[in-house]
Every structure is written in structure tokens, then in C-alpha cells.
Design a protein around this motif. Structure first.
Motif, short mmCIF file in Angstrom:
data_model
loop_
_atom_site.label_atom_id
_atom_site.label_comp_id
_atom_site.label_asym_id
_atom_site.label_seq_id
_atom_site.Cartn_x
_atom_site.Cartn_y
_atom_site.Cartn_z
N PHE A 33 0.72 -1.27 -0.10
CA PHE A 33 -0.16 0.10 -0.14
C PHE A 33 0.67 1.12 0.03
CE2 PHE A 33 0.44 -1.12 4.68
CZ PHE A 33 0.80 0.04 4.88
N LYS A 34 0.43 2.18 -0.42
CA LYS A 34 1.05 3.51 -0.46
C LYS A 34 0.19 4.57 0.33
CE LYS A 34 2.51 7.09 -3.75
NZ LYS A 34 2.66 7.25 -5.24
N ARG A 35 0.49 5.52 1.08
CA ARG A 35 0.22 6.51 1.74
C ARG A 35 0.87 7.65 1.57
NH1 ARG A 35 -0.95 3.00 6.93
NH2 ARG A 35 -2.60 1.91 6.47
N SER A 36 0.26 8.89 1.07
CA SER A 36 1.19 10.07 0.73
C SER A 36 0.78 11.12 1.91
CB SER A 36 0.58 10.94 -0.18
OG SER A 36 0.82 10.17 -1.46
N SER A 37 1.95 11.48 2.66
CA SER A 37 1.77 12.44 3.77
C SER A 37 1.76 13.92 3.30
CB SER A 37 3.06 12.10 4.62
OG SER A 37 4.17 12.52 4.00
N LYS A 38 1.57 14.71 4.18
CA LYS A 38 1.60 16.21 4.09
C LYS A 38 2.93 16.72 3.65
CE LYS A 38 -2.33 17.06 6.97
NZ LYS A 38 -2.63 17.48 8.47
N ASN A 39 4.06 16.24 4.14
CA ASN A 39 5.52 16.67 3.85
C ASN A 39 5.83 15.88 2.64
OD1 ASN A 39 6.25 14.17 4.68
ND2 ASN A 39 6.68 14.49 6.71
N SER A 40 7.15 15.92 2.40
CA SER A 40 7.67 15.28 1.31
C SER A 40 8.13 13.73 1.13
CB SER A 40 9.07 16.10 1.02
OG SER A 40 10.07 15.64 1.90
N SER A 41 7.18 13.21 2.10
CA SER A 41 7.37 11.72 2.11
C SER A 41 6.13 10.83 1.65
CB SER A 41 7.97 11.44 3.62
OG SER A 41 6.95 11.46 4.44
N VAL A 42 6.72 9.68 1.51
CA VAL A 42 5.48 8.83 1.05
C VAL A 42 5.68 7.58 2.12
CG1 VAL A 42 4.48 7.04 -0.86
CG2 VAL A 42 5.34 9.38 -1.49
N GLN A 43 4.76 7.01 2.32
CA GLN A 43 4.90 5.69 3.24
C GLN A 43 4.28 4.37 2.14
OE1 GLN A 43 1.79 4.39 6.22
NE2 GLN A 43 3.51 4.65 7.48
N LEU A 44 5.01 3.57 2.46
CA LEU A 44 4.76 2.21 1.59
C LEU A 44 4.83 1.17 2.62
CD1 LEU A 44 7.04 2.20 -1.64
CD2 LEU A 44 4.58 2.77 -1.26
N GLY A 45 4.16 0.02 2.58
CA GLY A 45 3.76 -0.96 3.62
C GLY A 45 3.01 -2.08 3.27
N PHE A 46 2.86 -3.19 4.03
CA PHE A 46 2.05 -4.19 3.75
C PHE A 46 1.65 -4.66 5.12
CE2 PHE A 46 6.28 -5.66 3.50
CZ PHE A 46 6.45 -6.63 4.39
N LYS A 47 0.83 -5.72 5.00
CA LYS A 47 0.27 -6.52 6.03
C LYS A 47 0.46 -7.96 5.83
CE LYS A 47 -2.89 -2.85 7.44
NZ LYS A 47 -4.58 -2.69 7.82
N ILE A 48 0.56 -8.58 7.08
CA ILE A 48 0.59 -10.05 7.06
C ILE A 48 -0.95 -10.22 8.03
CG2 ILE A 48 1.44 -12.10 8.07
CD1 ILE A 48 4.17 -10.75 7.86
N ILE A 49 -1.82 -10.90 7.37
CA ILE A 49 -3.20 -11.36 7.62
C ILE A 49 -3.25 -12.86 7.47
CG2 ILE A 49 -4.06 -9.19 7.48
CD1 ILE A 49 -5.51 -10.09 5.30
N GLY A 50 -4.25 -13.43 8.57
CA GLY A 50 -4.60 -14.65 8.51
C GLY A 50 -4.01 -15.55 9.33
N LEU A 51 -4.51 -16.42 10.15
CA LEU A 51 -4.15 -17.44 11.08
C LEU A 51 -3.13 -18.26 10.52
CD1 LEU A 51 -4.24 -18.48 13.98
CD2 LEU A 51 -6.21 -20.14 13.15
N ASP A 52 -3.14 -18.76 9.25
CA ASP A 52 -1.92 -19.63 8.77
C ASP A 52 -0.69 -18.80 8.85
OD1 ASP A 52 -3.76 -21.72 8.57
OD2 ASP A 52 -3.99 -21.43 6.54
N ASN A 53 -0.86 -17.50 8.48
CA ASN A 53 0.56 -16.89 8.22
C ASN A 53 0.89 -16.25 9.51
OD1 ASN A 53 0.73 -16.44 5.51
ND2 ASN A 53 -0.95 -15.22 5.28
N PHE A 54 0.13 -16.13 10.58
CA PHE A 54 0.72 -15.78 12.07
C PHE A 54 1.42 -16.96 12.54
CE2 PHE A 54 -3.55 -13.02 12.33
CZ PHE A 54 -2.94 -11.98 11.56
N ILE A 55 0.69 -18.09 12.24
CA ILE A 55 1.37 -19.29 13.11
C ILE A 55 2.57 -19.56 12.30
CG2 ILE A 55 1.32 -22.13 12.99
CD1 ILE A 55 -1.93 -21.37 13.11
#
Length: 147
Positions: free
Chosen positions: A85-107
């Protein structure tokens, strides 16, 4: 102690020696990175391990590569992630990230990588023990169905 720098202005990459190393070294690298940089969402309906960083907008191309490198390392442990995912901020930076979801992935994350942080270990155990009570948000439900 390493020197303090502004991470938003640095390009990062996973060193080749880590990419080409034994799975235990890769797990240690991810563990250290996630001990410092991830969050664990413990609200019902939003359980996840999230990873995101901000970079200057002109470094976004390099930042995408770094995110894909981390996701690729996780994939080697058969741990799936959401799309970046991409989130723009008010300043000159951009946030990129991802998530780990789901019980199998947590285990898988817990057994193959884990956390050194006692607080994060506790949160991960909580979401694994309470996973059945989750109600997915729209995007998470879609991802799980497509998975």
C-alpha cells in the motif's frame, strides 16, 4: 550503537549475503527488522502484523524494491502478505507498507521467525488465540477470498 540517520532520505536494500544465506539468518534479519519497524494490530476485525516505512517521494522507486525484497524473504517461509500500500503524507515523504493477515500466516511467522520483543510476542499470541472472533474489513476479506 549505529549512527543515527534519517531513514526517510536513505535508500535501503536487503544485502545479497542475507538473500543468499541460510534460512536462520534470513529469519534473524526479518525478526530484527520487525522488532523495530512493525506493528501488531490487536483490534478484532483488524488483526494483522503490519510493516511500513516512509521515504522521500524521489526515492519511491528504491523503496518499492526494498518492500518487495522483504516480501520475497517472507514468501520463502511461505508467509503471504497483502499488496503493497501507498500513503502520501503532508510533507515530502510517502509511506509504503504491507500487512500479514490470516491465522496460517501468523502461525508460520510465529514458528519460523518470531519476535525478540516480549510485547510483540505477547500481541502475536493474543491474535492467534482470538483469531476465530475476527470479522474482516472489506479489503482484508477480499484478499482472504482471493488467497
Amino acid at each position: 550503537m549505529p549512527p543515527k540517520v534519517k531513514k526517510t532520505i536513505q535508500t535501503l536494500h536487503v544485502p545479497n549475503w542475507i538473500k543468499n544465506s541460510h534460512p536462520q539468518i534470513k529469519a534473524s534479519f526479518i525478526r530484527a527488522l520487525f522488532d523495530d519497524e512493525c506493528w501488531i494490530e490487536t483490534n478484532q476485525g483488524g488483526f494483522c502484523i503490519g510493516f511500513a516505512q516512509n521515504k522521500r517521494k524521489d526515492l519511491i522507486k528504491f523503496h518499492r524494491i526494498f518492500m518487495e525484497e522483504i516480501k520475497s524473504l517472507l514468501k520463502e517461509f511461505d508467509i503471504s502478505t497483502t499488496k503493497t500500500f501507498k500513503r502520501s503524507s503532508k510533507n515530502s515523504s510517502v509511506q509504503l507498507g504491507f500487512k500479514i493477515i490470516g491465522l496460517d500466516n501468523f502461525i508460520k511467522f510465529n514458528s519460523q521467525i518470531g519476535f525478540s520483543s516480549k510485547e510483540k510476542r505477547k500481541k502475536l499470541k493474543f491474535i492467534m488465540n482470538h483469531f476465530k472472533q475476527i470479522q474482516f474489513k472489506k479489503k482484508e476479506a477480499k484478499f482472504k477470498i482471493l488467497e
